[in-house]
Design a protein around this motif. Structure first.
Motif, mmCIF file in Angstrom:
data_model
loop_
_atom_site.group_PDB
_atom_site.id
_atom_site.type_symbol
_atom_site.label_atom_id
_atom_site.label_comp_id
_atom_site.label_asym_id
_atom_site.label_seq_id
_atom_site.Cartn_x
_atom_site.Cartn_y
_atom_site.Cartn_z
ATOM 1 N N LEU A 84 0.828 -1.202 0.000
ATOM 2 C CA LEU A 84 0.000 0.000 0.000
ATOM 3 C C LEU A 84 0.864 1.255 0.000
ATOM 4 C CD1 LEU A 84 -2.654 1.555 0.272
ATOM 5 C CD2 LEU A 84 -2.573 1.141 2.741
ATOM 6 N N MET A 85 1.914 1.267 0.829
ATOM 7 C CA MET A 85 2.786 2.431 0.897
ATOM 8 C C MET A 85 3.553 2.627 -0.406
ATOM 9 S SD MET A 85 4.207 2.549 4.830
ATOM 10 C CE MET A 85 4.872 0.888 4.891
ATOM 11 N N MET A 86 4.028 1.538 -1.008
ATOM 12 C CA MET A 86 4.776 1.665 -2.256
ATOM 13 C C MET A 86 3.872 2.114 -3.405
ATOM 14 S SD MET A 86 7.553 0.985 -0.869
ATOM 15 C CE MET A 86 8.673 1.121 -2.253
ATOM 16 N N THR A 87 2.626 1.641 -3.383
ATOM 17 C CA THR A 87 1.680 2.053 -4.415
ATOM 18 C C THR A 87 1.359 3.535 -4.298
ATOM 19 O OG1 THR A 87 0.691 -0.161 -4.494
ATOM 20 C CG2 THR A 87 -0.632 1.656 -5.363
ATOM 21 N N ARG A 88 1.219 4.021 -3.068
ATOM 22 C CA ARG A 88 0.961 5.450 -2.867
ATOM 23 C C ARG A 88 2.135 6.294 -3.358
ATOM 24 N NH1 ARG A 88 -3.166 6.485 0.838
ATOM 25 N NH2 ARG A 88 -4.836 5.006 0.336
ATOM 26 N N LEU A 89 3.348 5.806 -3.144
ATOM 27 C CA LEU A 89 4.522 6.515 -3.655
ATOM 28 C C LEU A 89 4.493 6.590 -5.178
ATOM 29 C CD1 LEU A 89 7.752 5.499 -1.663
ATOM 30 C CD2 LEU A 89 6.836 7.782 -2.036
ATOM 31 N N ALA A 90 4.151 5.464 -5.801
ATOM 32 C CA ALA A 90 4.086 5.432 -7.263
ATOM 33 C C ALA A 90 3.009 6.381 -7.785
ATOM 34 C CB ALA A 90 3.822 4.005 -7.741
ATOM 35 N N GLU A 91 1.865 6.387 -7.132
ATOM 36 C CA GLU A 91 0.775 7.278 -7.546
ATOM 37 C C GLU A 91 1.170 8.735 -7.380
ATOM 38 O OE1 GLU A 91 -2.385 5.996 -5.060
ATOM 39 O OE2 GLU A 91 -2.962 4.301 -6.347
ATOM 40 N N LEU A 92 1.861 9.024 -6.293
ATOM 41 C CA LEU A 92 2.295 10.393 -6.034
ATOM 42 C C LEU A 92 3.257 10.883 -7.119
ATOM 43 C CD1 LEU A 92 2.255 12.802 -4.056
ATOM 44 C CD2 LEU A 92 4.145 11.725 -2.835
ATOM 45 N N GLY A 93 4.128 9.990 -7.575
ATOM 46 C CA GLY A 93 5.096 10.364 -8.602
ATOM 47 C C GLY A 93 4.592 10.183 -10.016
ATOM 48 N N GLY A 94 3.401 9.552 -10.159
ATOM 49 C CA GLY A 94 2.878 9.301 -11.497
ATOM 50 C C GLY A 94 3.723 8.308 -12.276
ATOM 51 N N VAL A 95 4.291 7.321 -11.559
ATOM 52 C CA VAL A 95 5.158 6.330 -12.191
ATOM 53 C C VAL A 95 4.614 4.931 -11.918
ATOM 54 C CG1 VAL A 95 7.200 7.793 -12.013
ATOM 55 C CG2 VAL A 95 6.659 6.214 -10.153
ATOM 56 N N ASP A 96 5.239 3.922 -12.532
ATOM 57 C CA ASP A 96 4.812 2.538 -12.376
ATOM 58 C C ASP A 96 5.397 1.913 -11.115
ATOM 59 O OD1 ASP A 96 3.444 2.674 -14.782
ATOM 60 O OD2 ASP A 96 5.162 1.971 -15.949
ATOM 61 N N ARG A 97 4.720 0.849 -10.654
ATOM 62 C CA ARG A 97 5.283 -0.015 -9.617
ATOM 63 C C ARG A 97 6.034 -1.125 -10.312
ATOM 64 N NH1 ARG A 97 6.899 -2.005 -6.601
ATOM 65 N NH2 ARG A 97 5.633 -3.494 -5.430
ATOM 66 N N VAL A 98 7.329 -1.203 -10.102
ATOM 67 C CA VAL A 98 8.167 -2.199 -10.760
ATOM 68 C C VAL A 98 8.414 -3.355 -9.797
ATOM 69 C CG1 VAL A 98 10.370 -2.630 -11.888
ATOM 70 C CG2 VAL A 98 9.258 -0.406 -12.128
ATOM 71 N N ARG A 99 8.013 -4.547 -10.204
ATOM 72 C CA ARG A 99 8.181 -5.728 -9.360
ATOM 73 C C ARG A 99 9.599 -6.272 -9.470
ATOM 74 N NH1 ARG A 99 3.347 -5.899 -6.332
ATOM 75 N NH2 ARG A 99 1.777 -4.968 -7.671
ATOM 76 N N GLU A 100 9.991 -7.058 -8.478
ATOM 77 C CA GLU A 100 11.348 -7.618 -8.481
ATOM 78 C C GLU A 100 11.593 -8.558 -9.650
ATOM 79 O OE1 GLU A 100 13.153 -7.610 -4.010
ATOM 80 O OE2 GLU A 100 12.076 -9.382 -4.692
ATOM 81 N N ASN A 101 10.516 -9.179 -10.167
ATOM 82 C CA ASN A 101 10.699 -10.077 -11.294
ATOM 83 C C ASN A 101 10.717 -9.349 -12.625
ATOM 84 O OD1 ASN A 101 8.061 -9.346 -11.750
ATOM 85 N ND2 ASN A 101 7.186 -11.360 -11.298
ATOM 86 N N GLY A 102 10.679 -7.997 -12.566
ATOM 87 C CA GLY A 102 10.808 -7.212 -13.787
ATOM 88 C C GLY A 102 9.500 -6.722 -14.354
ATOM 89 N N ALA A 103 8.350 -7.247 -13.872
ATOM 90 C CA ALA A 103 7.062 -6.805 -14.390
ATOM 91 C C ALA A 103 6.714 -5.437 -13.843
ATOM 92 C CB ALA A 103 5.973 -7.813 -14.002
ATOM 93 N N GLU A 104 5.980 -4.686 -14.605
ATOM 94 C CA GLU A 104 5.563 -3.368 -14.178
ATOM 95 C C GLU A 104 4.055 -3.300 -14.049
ATOM 96 O OE1 GLU A 104 6.963 -0.285 -16.636
ATOM 97 O OE2 GLU A 104 9.081 -0.734 -16.376
ATOM 98 N N GLU A 105 3.605 -2.559 -13.050
ATOM 99 C CA GLU A 105 2.176 -2.342 -12.870
ATOM 100 C C GLU A 105 1.884 -0.893 -13.208
ATOM 101 O OE1 GLU A 105 -0.928 -1.743 -9.218
ATOM 102 O OE2 GLU A 105 0.605 -3.280 -9.012
#
Length: 275
Positions: free
Chosen positions: A231-252
């Motif tokens: 939840l915290m990492m997703t909020r950071l991504a939303e705040l920056g307008g960027v993707d959430r990058v997973r450790e396996n390389g996939a992006e959300e």
């Protein structure tokens, strides 16, 4: 004006200056060295990186808070400390206790700085629970604690990486406001020196506190820690307008919704801490 009168006047100015500085240091929860560092930091950051923000800093002037941010540069702590005294309340100058790699904490030449800033040294193997518990104690005493939950410098600066579960544990145990901040255009890279010598146009985006109250009655371990950290990492991504990058390389992407894969469990939270 006689020479004697001029000397007395200069001496008076000097005494008044010292008293003003002493009064400010006494008023604020910092020592004299940290106060002087903040004065230098404001001039350096403003001139070197032309620092701007989307709003006044929302960090509290007196109460405890946990500050989380993306991490792309060795200068990130300076960007977060900049203008923090302009937030709500009595405009108090405070230190932010950043958790930092132990090998840098003991480097000759900067050790006195990080000690004055009340930084918390952390081993990279994640097996020592002491730093997390020290951060918890400081939050319980009303201090500010800063963490870069990605756990390392994101050299590429692409999106928000997975967060360490220790951040979720700390947020749930402390039950203090969690303020996200997204740092943009910060001179970065793997070097620990070059970013300090590189000019830029830094932009800081402050977000509203993240509400974690629905998790307070649950045990901070396992799936709960995964959900809170995500939840915290997703909020950071939303705040920056960027993707959430997973450790396996996939992006959300912000438009894609939650990714189906399971969030990998970090080794930052040992079993002894997840209780």
């Amino acid at each position: 004006m006689s020479e004697t009168a001029a000397i007395l006047l200069l001496a008076t100015y000097a005494v008044v200056t010292v008293l003003v500085i002493a009064c400010r240091v006494w008023r604020y929860d910092v020592n004299g060295l940290a106060w002087m560092l903040y004065c230098v930091e404001r001039m350096f950051v403003g001139l070197m990186w032309r620092w701007r923000s989307n709003r006044p800093c929302p960090f509290p002037s007196d109460d405890a808070a946990l500050v989380i941010a993306n991490h792309s540069s060795a200068t990130d702590p300076m960007q977060l400390w900049m203008n923090h005294h302009l937030g709500p309340g009595r405009r108090n100058i405070r230190t932010i206790s950043f958790m930092m790699a132990r090998e840098y904490y003991h480097v000759t030449g900067i050790h006195w700085i990080v000690r004055s800033m009340r930084s918390i040294p952390v081993s990279r193997d994640g097996k020592d629970t002491g730093p997390l518990r020290e951060a918890l104690r400081r939050l319980q005493k009303g201090h500010l604690v800063g963490i870069f939950p990605e756990g390392r410098i994101n050299v590429g600066g692409n999106g928000i990486l997975d967060g360490n579960l220790g951040v979720g544990w700390l947020a749930l145990k402390a039950r203090v406001p969690v303020f996200p901040a997204y740092l943009e255009n910060v001179p970065g890279g793997p070097s620990m020196v070059a970013p300090f010598l590189t000019r830029g146009q830094v932009r800081v985006r402050y977000g509203d506190p993240i509400d974690l109250s629905e998790y307070y009655d649950q045990r901070p371990k396992g799936r709960v820690l995964e959900e809170v950290t995500e939840l915290m990492m997703t909020r950071l991504a939303e705040l920056g307008g960027v993707d959430r990058v997973r450790e396996n390389g996939a992006e959300e992407s912000l438009e894609d919704g939650p990714a189906p894969e399971t969030i990998p469990v970090s080794t930052v939270v040992p079993r002894a801490v997840g209780t």
